[in-house]
Design an enzyme around this catalytic site. Structure first.
Site: not given
Ligand code: GUN
Length: 294
Positions: A54, A98, A121
């Site tokens: 990311k 996350q 998100d």
């Molecule tokens: N963990 C796995 N996929 C995601 C996601 O799309 N967002 C977040 N915040 N955590 C994740």
């Protein structure tokens, strides 16, 4: 006949390119650099890989990337205090915590502390509720990616029969809402559904998001259907090596489906690209600019 393979890697790269162009325009015309803050608690290896990816892709798109790494034993109120700071920081337009968080933390309280305008998100009840009500909202990235991939095969989903297998807040539930907004007919199934094979066999669009390796077999698929595999499962083979497989038995489904996403190289690539889209959209909305062209 074998199915067309939907190249998530290529489609995600094109999307990131369009985001980068729009970011450059917003910076040039308005002097605004969209910024994304990612919070990682603990040292889960898979999460560390995602967060690094990311960070790199955010910077490559011309955005500001802010990374916060906290120890697994961080106190709930310290994490909430950080969220409060990020909510007030004018350089930050998107906040992502996350998941999964360590068990000692209450994830729902943390997510609810995020300013809904910065909730890239799409997990805050404000955004989840707006999505369920059919209004514009920041929507979760993986389901957004699924819709974009589907539309490379079917530009209109109107009237199509879709089945979503999986009902998580991050994927299954928001995907159902996005499909309804696209005028599809949606069946919601999950690990406890009965007659899954028969339900699946009626679907023009199959979304597998249950986290069970190769659960969806080739003979579940209606000939010509489009199959979007959200699963990422690590299996260890007899040689001790691990390999990634989806929730769909790919080799079997390939012979029956009309189009299918591979694992890896399918949906996974789209999630970060859509996170960049959401961050750009959030930055434009926060500054009162028209929505960007992606
Ligand atoms: N963990 C796995 N996929 C995601 C996601 O799309 N967002 C977040 N915040 N955590 C994740």
């Amino acid at each position: 006949m074998t199915a067309r393979i939907i190249d998530g890697k290529l489609i995600a790269a094109e999307l990131r390119g369009r985001v980068a162009d729009e970011v450059a325009r917003v910076r040039r015309e308005h002097g605004i650099t969209p910024g994304l803050a990612v919070v990682l608690v603990g040292s889960d290896p898979a999460s560390e890989v995602y967060v690094r990816s990311k960070h790199k892709q955010t910077q490559a798109a011309g955005m500001a990337s802010f990374e916060y790494k906290l120890p697994a034993d961080v106190a709930q109120h310290d994490l909430q205090a950080l969220i409060g700071e990020l909510n007030r920081d004018s350089h930050v337009h998107g906040i992502l915590v996350q998941l999964p968080l360590p068990k000692s933390l209450h994830a729902e309280t943390i997510i609810n502390a995020i300013d809904p305008a910065k909730d890239v998100d799409g997990l805050h009840p404000h955004n989840a509720g707006r999505l369920a009500g059919g209004s514009a909202a920041l929507s979760p990235c993986t389901p957004l990616g699924c819709i974009i991939l589907t539309k490379t095969v079917h530009p209109s989903l109107e009237g199509m029969n879709a089945i979503v297998i999986g009902r998580s807040n991050l994927v299954g539930r928001p995907l159902v809402q996005l499909l309804l907004n696209e005028h599809a007919t949606v069946t919601i199934a999950h690990s406890r559904s009965r007659h899954l094979k028969q339900l699946c066999a009626q679907a023009d669009l199959v979304y597998a998001a249950v986290g069970k390796p190769e659960m969806v077999r080739g003979d579940w698929i209606k000939p010509g259907a489009t199959v979007i595999d959200v699963g990422i499962n690590r299996l260890s083979g007899p040689d001790g090596k691990t390999r990634l497989v989806g929730d769909v038995a790919f080799d079997e489904a390939l012979k029956v489906a009309g189009a299918i996403t591979p694992v890896p190289g399918g949906v996974g690539q789209m999630t970060v690209a859509c996170l960049l889209v959401n961050t750009l959209r959030a930055a434009c909305a926060i500054h009162g600019l028209p929505p960007p062209g992606v």
